[in-house]
Design an enzyme around this catalytic site. Structure first.
Site, PDB file in Angstrom:
ATOM      1  N   GLU A  11     -11.482  -0.557   2.296  1.00 44.00           N
ATOM      2  CA  GLU A  11     -10.162  -0.051   2.656  1.00 44.00           C
ATOM      3  C   GLU A  11      -9.796  -0.386   4.100  1.00 44.00           C
ATOM      4  OE1 GLU A  11      -9.783   4.078   1.707  1.00 44.00           O
ATOM      5  OE2 GLU A  11     -10.244   3.786  -0.418  1.00 44.00           O
ATOM      6  N   PHE A  55       0.838  -1.198   0.000  1.00 43.49           N
ATOM      7  CA  PHE A  55       0.000   0.000   0.000  1.00 43.49           C
ATOM      8  C   PHE A  55       0.875   1.251   0.000  1.00 43.49           C
ATOM      9  CE2 PHE A  55      -2.672   3.256   2.019  1.00 43.49           C
ATOM     10  CZ  PHE A  55      -3.760   3.207   1.164  1.00 43.49           C
ATOM     11  N   ALA A  62      -9.055  12.807   7.090  1.00 47.97           N
ATOM     12  CA  ALA A  62      -7.846  12.825   6.253  1.00 47.97           C
ATOM     13  C   ALA A  62      -7.892  11.691   5.244  1.00 47.97           C
ATOM     14  CB  ALA A  62      -6.590  12.707   7.116  1.00 47.97           C
ATOM     15  N   ARG A 122      -4.758   2.796  14.370  1.00 43.89           N
ATOM     16  CA  ARG A 122      -3.589   3.095  13.546  1.00 43.89           C
ATOM     17  C   ARG A 122      -2.519   2.039  13.794  1.00 43.89           C
ATOM     18  NH1 ARG A 122      -5.116   5.740   9.248  1.00 43.89           N
ATOM     19  NH2 ARG A 122      -5.599   7.964   9.550  1.00 43.89           N
ATOM     20  N   GLY A 175      12.287  13.884   7.405  1.00 47.57           N
ATOM     21  CA  GLY A 175      13.422  12.980   7.579  1.00 47.57           C
ATOM     22  C   GLY A 175      13.139  11.546   7.189  1.00 47.57           C
TER      23      GLY A 175
END
Length: 372
Positions: free
Chosen positions: A327, A191, A260, A242, A299
């Site tokens: 999803e 993904f 989001a 998450r 970073g």
């Protein structure tokens, strides 16, 4: 050795070079036409398909004497479409040539009007080139069907790369001489993707630094929208599991965030923000206010965020489940007063950087929004 007739996107020679892995100077290419056939647009897609049509002419190129390896690379690139090959006579300036033509499965796609290479080159070639680079990097390492299953995230990353290249250059530096790339590697793809590079960059004293190995997570370009009701002075947050937070060892991997999601190819950030608000919270936004554009973690990640405050009437909103099951999303929403939002920022309750960033933007502009 094989002769092939190309009528679609592979007539774009930089793409053909990428797929074959060798320069056009090493290929025997000639303009050609196939009588009795037409190149048509495919409904909802950017690529064309060829179909038999009396009186029509399909223009393209014929590439002669392709090796078995060349054909294998072409089949790998087109692996998700299961084309069949048919030998036909095509016309060139040097005479008639027997060439293999890739035909899609009959009836697979709905065909519309004529497809034009120049139109496709202007609108889609850069993104397709970026996607092809990633696809062909896995030739010999992943199966074509595995690549085909990941076309959507590959295209999202390719779209993000095109958008990145359109941002304002650094006027004080010349990347052609201030960054020297020794090697590039694609280390992982699913993904998300992970890429490595060995490079040198120009240091502040003017010298080139040592060769360094660096990696980056490629995600895509995303939108973040914090829905705000200026009349009721509250925001809407969503909570979801998450996996990276869990994988980090954090005992609280369910995280409160703004709405989001990733921007799909062809979408504007504003369109993506409105779509995500509907998908994640069942919410229609009245107005979008830009709240910043930035990289999320310079970073380690290429992810670029478009932040918004979404003005909305939250009076009739009730906590609900949201997200797209296909999803793997399992999302719930919640209304939070502005005071509780800022209290959470001050008390380190919120652990999502975009939430804190949009909350601070809202705090700076809240009075103006409420007066309006």
């Amino acid at each position: 050795m094989t002769n092939l007739f190309f009528y679609g996107t592979l007539c774009h020679l930089p793409l053909l070079e990428c797929v074959l892995g060798r320069p056009r100077a090493n290929l025997h290419i000639a303009d050609a036409r196939l009588v009795g056939h037409a190149v048509c647009s495919v409904a909802g897609e950017t690529f064309p398909a060829i179909t038999a049509r009396p009186g029509a002419i399909a223009w393209g190129i014929v590439v002669r004497d392709l090796s078995d390896e060349d054909v294998a690379r072409l089949r790998y690139y087109e692996g998700g479409f299961d084309y069949g090959q048919t030998p036909l006579q095509v016309e060139t300036a040097e005479g008639m040539v027997t060439a293999q033509v890739f035909f899609p499965e009959p009836g697979r796609w709905a065909l519309t009007g004529a497809w034009h290479l120049a139109d496709w080159q202007r609108a889609h070639a850069p993104m397709v080139m970026a996607a092809a680079e990633e696809i062909m990097a896995w030739y010999g390492r992943k199966l074509a069907e595995d690549i085909a299953a990941r076309y959507t995230p590959i295209n999202i990353r390719a779209h993000a790369r095109v958008l990145a290249g359109q941002r304002t250059p650094d006027p004080d530096r010349d990347l052609t001489r201030d960054v020297v790339v020794q090697a590039r590697r694609h280390a992982y793809m699913n993904f998300f993707s992970l890429r490595e590079v060995d490079l040198q960059f120009r240091q502040h004293d003017g010298s080139l630094g040592p060769v360094l190995n660096r990696g980056a997570l490629f995600v895509g370009e995303a939108v973040v929208v914090l829905p705000y009701d200026p009349v009721r002075d509250c925001v809407l947050l969503v909570e979801q599991f998450r996996a990276p937070v869990f994988m980090a060892g954090d005992p609280a991997p369910w995280v409160w965030e703004p709405v989001a999601g990733l921007i799909d190819p062809g979408e504007t950030p504003e369109q993506a923000a409105r779509r995500e608000a509907q998908e994640e919270a069942g919410l229609t936004l009245d107005r979008l206010l830009p709240a910043g554009r930035m990289y999320s973690s310079t970073g380690s990640s290429s992810e670029f965020l478009n932040l918004f405050i979404g003005l909305a009437d939250l009076g009739g909103h009730h906590p609900q489940d949201g997200g797209l099951a296909e999803e793997g999303e399992d999302i719930r929403s919640r209304l939070v007063s502005f005071d509780k939002l800022i209290e959470g920022v001050d008390n380190d309750r919120w652990r999502d950087m975009p939430l804190v960033t949009t909350a601070l933007w809202l705090a700076r502009h809240r009075d103006r929004l409420r007066q309006a």
